[in-house]
Design a protein around this motif. Sequence first.
Motif, PDB file in Angstrom:
ATOM      1  N   ARG A 184       0.810  -1.217   0.000  1.00  0.00           N
ATOM      2  CA  ARG A 184       0.000   0.000   0.000  1.00  0.00           C
ATOM      3  C   ARG A 184       0.844   1.269   0.000  1.00  0.00           C
ATOM      4  N   ARG A 185       2.100   1.153   0.401  1.00  0.00           N
ATOM      5  CA  ARG A 185       2.983   2.324   0.345  1.00  0.00           C
ATOM      6  C   ARG A 185       3.203   2.760  -1.091  1.00  0.00           C
ATOM      7  N   ALA A 186       3.228   1.801  -2.009  1.00  0.00           N
ATOM      8  CA  ALA A 186       3.329   2.150  -3.432  1.00  0.00           C
ATOM      9  C   ALA A 186       2.097   2.907  -3.885  1.00  0.00           C
ATOM     10  N   VAL A 187       0.921   2.489  -3.401  1.00  0.00           N
ATOM     11  CA  VAL A 187      -0.322   3.186  -3.758  1.00  0.00           C
ATOM     12  C   VAL A 187      -0.313   4.602  -3.195  1.00  0.00           C
ATOM     13  N   LEU A 250       7.645   8.403  -8.550  1.00  0.00           N
ATOM     14  CA  LEU A 250       6.576   7.409  -8.675  1.00  0.00           C
ATOM     15  C   LEU A 250       7.119   6.104  -9.251  1.00  0.00           C
ATOM     16  N   LEU A 251       7.929   6.207 -10.305  1.00  0.00           N
ATOM     17  CA  LEU A 251       8.480   5.007 -10.945  1.00  0.00           C
ATOM     18  C   LEU A 251       9.405   4.245  -9.999  1.00  0.00           C
ATOM     19  N   VAL A 252      10.205   4.975  -9.233  1.00  0.00           N
ATOM     20  CA  VAL A 252      11.106   4.326  -8.269  1.00  0.00           C
ATOM     21  C   VAL A 252      10.294   3.577  -7.212  1.00  0.00           C
ATOM     22  N   ALA A 253       9.229   4.215  -6.727  1.00  0.00           N
ATOM     23  CA  ALA A 253       8.400   3.578  -5.698  1.00  0.00           C
ATOM     24  C   ALA A 253       7.755   2.305  -6.215  1.00  0.00           C
ATOM     25  N   VAL A 254       7.230   2.354  -7.434  1.00  0.00           N
ATOM     26  CA  VAL A 254       6.481   1.222  -7.980  1.00  0.00           C
ATOM     27  C   VAL A 254       7.400   0.088  -8.430  1.00  0.00           C
ATOM     28  N   PHE A 255       8.512   0.439  -9.095  1.00  0.00           N
ATOM     29  CA  PHE A 255       9.343  -0.591  -9.719  1.00  0.00           C
ATOM     30  C   PHE A 255      10.545  -1.021  -8.863  1.00  0.00           C
ATOM     31  N   ILE A 256      10.891  -0.248  -7.844  1.00  0.00           N
ATOM     32  CA  ILE A 256      12.073  -0.594  -7.050  1.00  0.00           C
ATOM     33  C   ILE A 256      11.732  -0.733  -5.569  1.00  0.00           C
ATOM     34  N   THR A 257      11.370   0.380  -4.936  1.00  0.00           N
ATOM     35  CA  THR A 257      11.253   0.384  -3.477  1.00  0.00           C
ATOM     36  C   THR A 257      10.163  -0.553  -2.974  1.00  0.00           C
ATOM     37  N   TYR A 258       8.979  -0.477  -3.556  1.00  0.00           N
ATOM     38  CA  TYR A 258       7.841  -1.229  -3.023  1.00  0.00           C
ATOM     39  C   TYR A 258       7.306  -2.243  -4.047  1.00  0.00           C
ATOM     40  N   ARG A 259       8.202  -2.807  -4.843  1.00  0.00           N
ATOM     41  CA  ARG A 259       7.759  -3.756  -5.857  1.00  0.00           C
ATOM     42  C   ARG A 259       7.503  -5.147  -5.277  1.00  0.00           C
ATOM     43  N   ARG A 260       8.123  -5.471  -4.143  1.00  0.00           N
ATOM     44  CA  ARG A 260       7.965  -6.801  -3.569  1.00  0.00           C
ATOM     45  C   ARG A 260       6.566  -6.979  -2.973  1.00  0.00           C
ATOM     46  N   PRO A 261       6.032  -8.181  -2.999  1.00  0.00           N
ATOM     47  CA  PRO A 261       4.713  -8.423  -2.395  1.00  0.00           C
ATOM     48  C   PRO A 261       4.749  -8.154  -0.894  1.00  0.00           C
ATOM     49  N   ARG A 262       3.645  -7.677  -0.379  1.00  0.00           N
ATOM     50  CA  ARG A 262       3.537  -7.418   1.058  1.00  0.00           C
ATOM     51  C   ARG A 262       2.243  -8.051   1.565  1.00  0.00           C
ATOM     52  N   GLN A 263       2.386  -8.873   2.593  1.00  0.00           N
ATOM     53  CA  GLN A 263       1.241  -9.608   3.112  1.00  0.00           C
ATOM     54  C   GLN A 263       0.498  -8.758   4.119  1.00  0.00           C
ATOM     55  N   TYR A 264      -0.806  -8.677   3.967  1.00  0.00           N
ATOM     56  CA  TYR A 264      -1.659  -7.985   4.931  1.00  0.00           C
ATOM     57  C   TYR A 264      -2.575  -9.007   5.579  1.00  0.00           C
ATOM     58  N   ALA A 265      -2.864  -8.782   6.852  1.00  0.00           N
ATOM     59  CA  ALA A 265      -3.686  -9.739   7.594  1.00  0.00           C
ATOM     60  C   ALA A 265      -5.129  -9.686   7.123  1.00  0.00           C
ATOM     61  N   GLU A 266      -5.745 -10.851   7.132  1.00  0.00           N
ATOM     62  CA  GLU A 266      -7.172 -10.890   6.851  1.00  0.00           C
ATOM     63  C   GLU A 266      -7.922 -10.335   8.057  1.00  0.00           C
ATOM     64  N   PRO A 267      -8.971  -9.554   7.829  1.00  0.00           N
ATOM     65  CA  PRO A 267      -9.700  -8.988   8.970  1.00  0.00           C
ATOM     66  C   PRO A 267     -10.341 -10.093   9.794  1.00  0.00           C
ATOM     67  N   PRO A 268     -10.380  -9.933  11.136  1.00  0.00           N
ATOM     68  CA  PRO A 268     -11.030 -10.950  11.973  1.00  0.00           C
ATOM     69  C   PRO A 268     -12.508 -11.093  11.631  1.00  0.00           C
ATOM     70  N   ALA A 269     -13.049 -12.228  12.055  1.00  0.00           N
ATOM     71  CA  ALA A 269     -14.425 -12.524  11.670  1.00  0.00           C
ATOM     72  C   ALA A 269     -15.418 -11.496  12.198  1.00  0.00           C
ATOM     73  N   ASP A 270     -15.139 -10.930  13.396  1.00  0.00           N
ATOM     74  CA  ASP A 270     -16.085  -9.985  13.983  1.00  0.00           C
ATOM     75  C   ASP A 270     -15.802  -8.540  13.597  1.00  0.00           C
ATOM     76  N   ALA A 271     -14.804  -8.317  12.706  1.00  0.00           N
ATOM     77  CA  ALA A 271     -14.462  -6.948  12.303  1.00  0.00           C
ATOM     78  C   ALA A 271     -15.433  -6.466  11.236  1.00  0.00           C
ATOM     79  N   PRO A 272     -15.665  -5.146  11.216  1.00  0.00           N
ATOM     80  CA  PRO A 272     -16.521  -4.603  10.155  1.00  0.00           C
ATOM     81  C   PRO A 272     -15.915  -4.903   8.793  1.00  0.00           C
ATOM     82  N   VAL A 273     -16.712  -5.327   7.867  1.00  0.00           N
ATOM     83  CA  VAL A 273     -16.245  -5.693   6.535  1.00  0.00           C
ATOM     84  C   VAL A 273     -16.323  -4.487   5.619  1.00  0.00           C
ATOM     85  N   VAL A 274     -15.229  -4.267   4.873  1.00  0.00           N
ATOM     86  CA  VAL A 274     -15.238  -3.216   3.855  1.00  0.00           C
ATOM     87  C   VAL A 274     -15.994  -3.757   2.648  1.00  0.00           C
TER      88      VAL A 274
END
Length: 487
Positions: A184-187, A250-274
């Motif tokens: 999301r830092r790339a975004v 922008l190009l550096v951020a997308v293609f170099i700095t933050y190009r690697r996949p980043r895992q985000y946690a799945e929201p808990p079952a009782d969390a509000p769903v987006v």
Amino acid sequence: MPENTLVETPRTSDCFARARVLPTVAILAALYGLAHLAGYHINAVVLTIVCMIALCLLRIPVAIALITAAMLGALHAGLSMGDAIAAFNDNLLIGAQVGLTYVMVGAFAVALSRSGLLELLAGAISARLGTDEQATGKGVKWTLFGLFIFASLISQNLVPVHIAFIPILIPPLLGVLNRLKIDRRAVACILACSISASYLLLPTGFGAIFLNEILLANINSVGEAQGLTATAAMAPQAMFLPVMGLVAGLLVAVFITYRRPRQYAEPPADAPVVCHPPAPRLKPTQLLITVAALAVALTFQLKFDSLLIGAMVGFLILGASGIFRWQEQDDVFTDGLRMMAQIAVIITIASGFAGVLTATGEIDAVVKASAELIGDNMALGAAVMLLVGLFITIGFGDSFASVPILAPIYVPLALTLGFDPLAVMALLGASAALGDAGSPASTITLGATAGLNADGQHDHIRDSVIPTFLHCNIGMLVFAWIAAMVL
């Protein structure tokens, strides 16, 4: 959790913030007193700007910091309080004109949001991407990035809603971003660089405010005495290379700095769903009227060179067409006023602040001392001006309000050092824009966080402020310095 672990609650953080104020003020007062006793004369302009930055860093409201610093600097220069207030008030009209335009654009943006156009776009995109569990390829990733860039560009010019599109468009897509493991830092960098590039280069919408009503107006106002006259056609030429610095970041951020996949946690079952917002059912006539309002607003702006008139006509068309109820016009306008009030007030007060700097009569001394210190080294002079601009703007996070503060000093200094008019405009515009994307108080970084942190997995400082500061500002700093050297 260990018992001795310190948890910084909002109340604890607030206490720490309050505890920093008095010592900082005491230290500044002591340094001022020592300098006075030692016989050193502190330039009123330098004192005013240092006080303004210090107050902003102490989290004093920007409007109060500007007024307080202006009054302190005026008193130090020997002006009476009455003269200081008069100098402040005499210059408010310039900023008030821009502030009024901001308010009208805000009303138009709220009216557009009431039309359901943004929700229709967000709903259609999220429904298409979010329901396809196989949509995990790179094609989807680059489609999303292209969408974010396109939405950011038109949000400042063609559909002038500023950052209002981010909390509508981004949250429904977080599930897709998580599935694709997009950092999301790339975004955040994409949003910040694209929004900044749009208003710095394209002279419509918010770009018309920055380039024509603020940058061009201040350069001509300050440079008139020294024979400098700038035209509207010069502004995009001057800002082209600094904007290329944003593109590079922008190009550096997308293609170099933050190009690697980043895992985000799945929201808990009782969390509000987006949830994916259901696409509103817009009648074909409503959609046509909304598009027509945008076209007419843009036409009036270009024909009469007035975003104020264009936004007002667009607002009236949407109100008269039934997009929202006729009785709700006051509420819509008030919502727009509320959305843009802080920016409009800061810009207005910044003009008064600049008036006080001029009234002290010590700007020439700053320019002369700076020119003597820099000598004939134009490269050093450009670097110093850009770094100082970055430092000032990062304090309160508004490039639009930075121009009237920097112009009285930068325009004479740049001309004294021998820079051409295009280079002067590039230096002033880039110096003011540096720090906008990357400031904790900037609407750009706040907007990015509002959208990307909808599920609580995007920190404002670590994931929005620091990445955008590094990629937007460093790229523009380098390319703006190059622009000053070659223009």
